[in-house]
Structures are given as structure tokens and as C-alpha cells.
Design an enzyme around this catalytic site. Structure first.
Site, mmCIF file in Angstrom:
data_model
loop_
_atom_site.group_PDB
_atom_site.id
_atom_site.type_symbol
_atom_site.label_atom_id
_atom_site.label_comp_id
_atom_site.label_asym_id
_atom_site.label_seq_id
_atom_site.Cartn_x
_atom_site.Cartn_y
_atom_site.Cartn_z
ATOM 1 N N ALA A 1 3.943 11.108 -1.319
ATOM 2 C CA ALA A 1 2.940 12.004 -1.898
ATOM 3 C C ALA A 1 2.474 13.075 -0.910
ATOM 4 O O ALA A 1 2.178 14.202 -1.308
ATOM 5 C CB ALA A 1 1.753 11.194 -2.406
ATOM 6 N N THR A 2 2.420 12.737 0.378
ATOM 7 C CA THR A 2 1.991 13.753 1.353
ATOM 8 C C THR A 2 2.949 14.942 1.298
ATOM 9 O O THR A 2 2.522 16.105 1.244
ATOM 10 C CB THR A 2 1.975 13.162 2.780
ATOM 11 O OG1 THR A 2 1.072 12.058 2.792
ATOM 12 C CG2 THR A 2 1.539 14.194 3.809
ATOM 13 N N ASN B 1 -8.397 6.996 -4.282
ATOM 14 C CA ASN B 1 -7.902 5.864 -3.500
ATOM 15 C C ASN B 1 -9.001 4.973 -2.945
ATOM 16 O O ASN B 1 -8.723 3.886 -2.454
ATOM 17 C CB ASN B 1 -7.016 6.368 -2.358
ATOM 18 C CG ASN B 1 -7.623 7.552 -1.644
ATOM 19 O OD1 ASN B 1 -7.876 8.589 -2.256
ATOM 20 N ND2 ASN B 1 -7.880 7.414 -0.365
ATOM 21 N N SER C 1 4.094 8.546 -5.195
ATOM 22 C CA SER C 1 4.537 7.885 -3.978
ATOM 23 C C SER C 1 5.024 6.477 -4.306
ATOM 24 O O SER C 1 4.275 5.680 -4.892
ATOM 25 C CB SER C 1 3.342 7.809 -3.028
ATOM 26 O OG SER C 1 3.685 7.050 -1.900
ATOM 27 N N HIS D 1 5.588 3.734 -2.509
ATOM 28 C CA HIS D 1 5.017 2.512 -1.916
ATOM 29 C C HIS D 1 3.654 2.128 -2.490
ATOM 30 O O HIS D 1 3.120 1.068 -2.163
ATOM 31 C CB HIS D 1 4.970 2.621 -0.385
ATOM 32 C CG HIS D 1 3.907 3.513 0.179
ATOM 33 N ND1 HIS D 1 2.746 3.012 0.718
ATOM 34 C CD2 HIS D 1 3.825 4.854 0.310
ATOM 35 C CE1 HIS D 1 1.999 4.023 1.172
ATOM 36 N NE2 HIS D 1 2.636 5.146 0.931
ATOM 37 N N THR E 1 19.700 15.283 3.177
ATOM 38 C CA THR E 1 20.463 14.233 2.485
ATOM 39 C C THR E 1 19.510 13.277 1.777
ATOM 40 O O THR E 1 18.512 12.841 2.359
ATOM 41 C CB THR E 1 21.335 13.467 3.497
ATOM 42 O OG1 THR E 1 22.203 14.416 4.124
ATOM 43 C CG2 THR E 1 22.159 12.389 2.818
ATOM 44 N N CYS F 1 -13.766 3.732 11.881
ATOM 45 C CA CYS F 1 -14.383 3.421 13.165
ATOM 46 C C CYS F 1 -13.845 4.364 14.231
ATOM 47 O O CYS F 1 -12.659 4.337 14.533
ATOM 48 C CB CYS F 1 -14.084 1.985 13.561
ATOM 49 S SG CYS F 1 -15.388 0.877 13.066
HETATM 50 C C1 PLP Z 1 -4.458 9.713 -3.223
HETATM 51 C C2 PLP Z 1 -3.398 9.681 -2.179
HETATM 52 N N1 PLP Z 1 -2.671 10.779 -1.938
HETATM 53 C C3 PLP Z 1 -1.705 10.795 -1.021
HETATM 54 C C4 PLP Z 1 -1.415 9.692 -0.267
HETATM 55 C C5 PLP Z 1 -0.309 9.751 0.752
HETATM 56 O O1 PLP Z 1 0.853 9.209 0.185
HETATM 57 P P1 PLP Z 1 2.168 8.930 1.064
HETATM 58 O O2 PLP Z 1 1.871 7.739 1.887
HETATM 59 O O3 PLP Z 1 3.228 8.682 0.041
HETATM 60 O O4 PLP Z 1 2.450 10.147 1.855
HETATM 61 C C6 PLP Z 1 -2.152 8.525 -0.464
HETATM 62 C C7 PLP Z 1 -1.894 7.334 0.375
HETATM 63 O O5 PLP Z 1 -2.766 6.777 0.971
HETATM 64 C C8 PLP Z 1 -3.159 8.515 -1.441
HETATM 65 O O6 PLP Z 1 -3.892 7.428 -1.687
#
Ligand code: PLP
Length: 386
Positions: free
Chosen positions: A73-74, A153, A201, A203, A242, A330
Site C-alpha cells: 500500500a505504501t 488502522n 496490501s 499482508h 520483474t 514511545c
Molecule cells: C492504512 C494503511 N495504509 C498503508 C499502510 C502501509 O502498507 P504496506 O505495509 O503494504 O506498505 C498501512 C500499514 O500499516 C496501513 O494500515
């Protein structure tokens, strides 16, 4: 080290054995490069990638040709947000987001702002929602893009995307959506919500780490994206390199499973979450639940709890047998309240005594009972010690 009960499904999830099984052939004999056009290794890999593309599209109600594979997702967020704004800002030079987005949206947008784009950061309501009315107040004919996540999240808020999509469409702007937490857990329908760009994403829903996808609308209001990386032209040049075939096959299988089991799993996980909350409430008076009160508008596996008069860092340390997350970061020994909790108005003292519990596919009722016992016992002890 003693095995912990895993209650951190927002951070990551275990790989589903069915996903692993689907992937294995592509780590073993079928190891071809899908770009190899001259032999069967390449053809087999290409077929697997295209099957996975159709599976991902199926989960999102998209067409396979609108799905691009990425590392997560990033990366999908960066390709979307930075890709749209690599053109010079013209008449439409305004972007809207909210303060409770993940850093994978906020950080690129802050950079884009420095590059000369106008950025409006909306503050959500106390349950984490952005309402259509709030969006309507700031959107105008200069708005190029609205970026609002599907689900949060930390506090699990599931945004009213259909309504936000309507407002965005009326203004002729694009809607980008970070669906990292929502995909596979609640319905995500790019057509119904009029979404132009969306990130998922693997995972976060039982596929491996390091694989994800970007949805880019091809029908109707088309999106122009400049790629961030240049290379071998894979994924229509939008994400060259790739392809991670085993990961992509795993993502496809995870989407297939999620599509098939979504309702049933959401109900089961939601019941476990409610059981956890009921147990904690019974044992401890004065617990605050962060995020939406209406569980129909919240991720089924999300439970963010704040305990008055409890030292947050002592709480997470004492609960060493539960793998959960704190509502604080923290830094140099000082607990700092999470920006999400701050944004919804949680008082600092309460925010730093927050536990984020994330339940998911493999959470059991026994684990929930165990967690209830440990949380109740620990909070009582810490309150007595004050
Ligand atoms: C809302 C949200 N966006 C993006 C990410 C980042 O995803 P990735 O680990 O696939 O880059 C996360 C992961 O913590 C997330 O919770």
C-alpha cells in the site's frame, strides 16, 4: 520465549495456508519470468499473474486491466499521489485529505504541498468520520484529488465512501483511497464509490508481505499518472520491474478467499471482538472505546481501548503475553499520544493508556477469553498501584 496471543492484525497477518499452497509452485518449478515470451516458463508465470489480476479485480469490482501489482500500500499510495501531481499544477491545484490518514498518504502529500500544491487537511469527527457535508465545505472547482482512506488502522472507522465519492464526482475531482485495512475485511467497491485510485496490501489480509496492488480507473473520468520509476515497462510502465510472481499469486488467492468468505468472516471476527469488549467491560469499569460506537461502521476486528488512570507503557509491558499495539509512540522513553487519537479529541492522558487490539481470521474464542482475563487482571493491578 513464550508464545504470545496474536492480537495485532492491523500491523500484519499470518499467511493463510491456502495462500501459501497456491504460491509454492511459483517458488519451485514454475519460477519463470512473466516477461519471457519465448518459452513455457514465461507463459506459465504470465498466466498465473493474469489469473491473480482477475482475482484482485473481482474483490474490488474492477476490471483486470485496471489492476497494477506493486510492493504494497505504501508504494501504491505513492504512485497514486505523486504520479497524479508530477504534472505541473494547473487550474486544479488543490488536494484534500484528512489528518488521520496513514503516513504513507500524509508524508507524500506534505511533500506535494511543498512542491506548490494547495493541501487541505480535514479533521474527522470524534468517531473518525469525514462526512459528505464536511467534504462539500472545502471541495471546489480547483480540487484535483481527494484522498480518504477506506478504514482507519487505529480506530477502525470505515468511511462513508459512497457519499464521499458522490461529492468528489460532483466537483469533477478524483477520489484516491487507501484501502490497506479495509480490503478483504469489509466491502470495497470501486464502482459503487466512484473511486479513481485505490491501494491494497497483501499482508493485511493473509497474503505475504511485500506485495500489493493499485487500482487505476480506466473507464469514465480517466486518471493520468506519471510513473515514479522507469525501467522494463512492466505493468504498462506504471510499475516497472520483474514481477513478484509468487507474491502476486498469493495476493490473488487471498482476494479469492476474502471475496468468498467476507461476510461470514466479518460476522465471526465481529462477534469475537464484541465478546472481548463485553468481557473487558464486565471486569473493568471506566473503559473508553475509541472509534465508531456503531459496530456496523467499524472494522470487524478492531478494538481500541483506553483505560483511565493506567500508565500506558506499564500496561503494554505487563501484557507481554499478548501481542498487541499501544496507542502511543514511545520516543526516548516518553509516551506520546498517537496523532489519530489526538485528532479525534482523545485527551492526552487517556490516549497514552490505549491498547489497540486487532482480531482476525485465526483468532479463537479461547484466545479472546485469555486476553480478557489478562487485560482485566493487569488494568486492575495497575490502577491499584497508583
Ligand atoms: C492504512 C494503511 N495504509 C498503508 C499502510 C502501509 O502498507 P504496506 O505495509 O503494504 O506498505 C498501512 C500499514 O500499516 C496501513 O494500515
Amino acid at each position: 520465549m513464550k508464545k504470545q496471543v496474536y492480537l495485532d492484525y492491523h500491523a500484519t497477518t499470518p499467511v493463510d495456508p491456502r495462500v501459501l499452497e497456491a504460491m509454492l509452485p511459483y517458488l519451485e518449478g514454475s519460477f519463470g519470468n512473466p516477461s519471457s515470451k519465448t518459452h513455457s516458463y514465461g507463459w506459465t508465470a504470465r498466466e498465473a499473474v493474469e489469473d491473480a489480476r482477475a482475482q484482485v479485480a473481482g474483490l474490488l469490482n474492477a476490471s483486470p486491466g485496471e489492476i497494477y501489482f506493486t510492493a504494497g500500500a505504501t508504494e501504491s499510495n505513492n504512485i497514486s499521489l505523486r504520479g497524479v501531481t508530477r504534472q505541473p499544477a494547473g487550474e486544479r491545484n488543490h488536494i484534500i485529505t484528512q489528518s488521520t490518514e496513514h503516513h504513507a498518504v500524509l508524508d507524500p502529500l506534505r511533500k506535494i504541498e511543498k512542491e506548490g500544491w494547495r493541501l487541505t487537511v480535514l479533521n474527522p469527527d470524534p468517531e473518525g468520520f469525514i462526512t459528505a457535508a464536511a467534504l462539500r465545505e472545502v471541495i471546489d472547482e480547483h480540487t484535483l484529488m481527494v484522498s480518504i482512506m477506506a478504514a482507519n488502522n487505529e480506530i477502525g472507522t470505515v468511511q462513508p465512501l459512497r457519499e464521499l465519492g458522490e461529492v468528489t464526482k460532483e466537483a469533477g475531482a478524483l477520489l484516491h483511497c487507501d484501502a490497506a485495512q479495509a480490503a478483504g475485511k469489509v466491502e470495497v467497491d470501486v464502482e459503487a464509490a466512484g473511486i479513481s485510485l485505490l491501494s491494497i496490501s497483501g499482508h493485511k489480509f493473509c497474503a505475504p508481505k511485500g506485495v500489493g496492488a493499485l487500482y487505476k480507473r480506466k473507464r469514465g473520468n480517466r486518471v493520468r499518472l506519471e510513473p515514479l520509476a522507469l525501467g522494463g515497462g512492466q505493468e504498462e510502465g506504471l510499475r516497472p520491474g520483474t514481477l513478484n510472481v509468487p507474491g502476486i499469486v498469493g495476493l490473488g488467492e487471498a482476494c479469492r478467499i476474502a471475496r468468498e468468505d467476507l461476510e461470514e468472516e466479518a460476522a465471526r471476527v465481529g462477534q469475537l471482538r464484541d465478546l472481548l469488549l463485553a468481557g473487558v467491560r464486565e471486569g473493568i469499569p471506566d473503559v473508553t472505546v475509541n472509534g465508531p460506537a456503531d459496530t456496523a461502521r467499524k472494522l470487524p476486528g478492531n478494538l481500541s481501548l483506553s483505560f483511565r488512570s493506567v500508565d500506558g507503557s506499564a500496561l503494554i509491558v505487563s501484557l507481554g503475553d499478548l501481542a498487541a499495539s499501544a496507542g502511543s509512540a514511545c520516543t526516548a522513553g516518553n509516551a506520546e499520544a498517537s496523532y489519530v487519537l489526538k485528532a479525534i479529541g482523545t485527551p492526552g492522558e487517556l490516549a497514552i493508556s490505549t491498547l489497540r487490539l486487532g482480531l482476525g481470521r485465526f483468532t479463537t474464542e479461547d484466545e479472546v477469553h485469555y486476553a480478557v482475563g489478562r487485560i482485566v487482571e493487569t488494568v486492575k493491578k495497575l490502577r491499584m498501584g497508583r
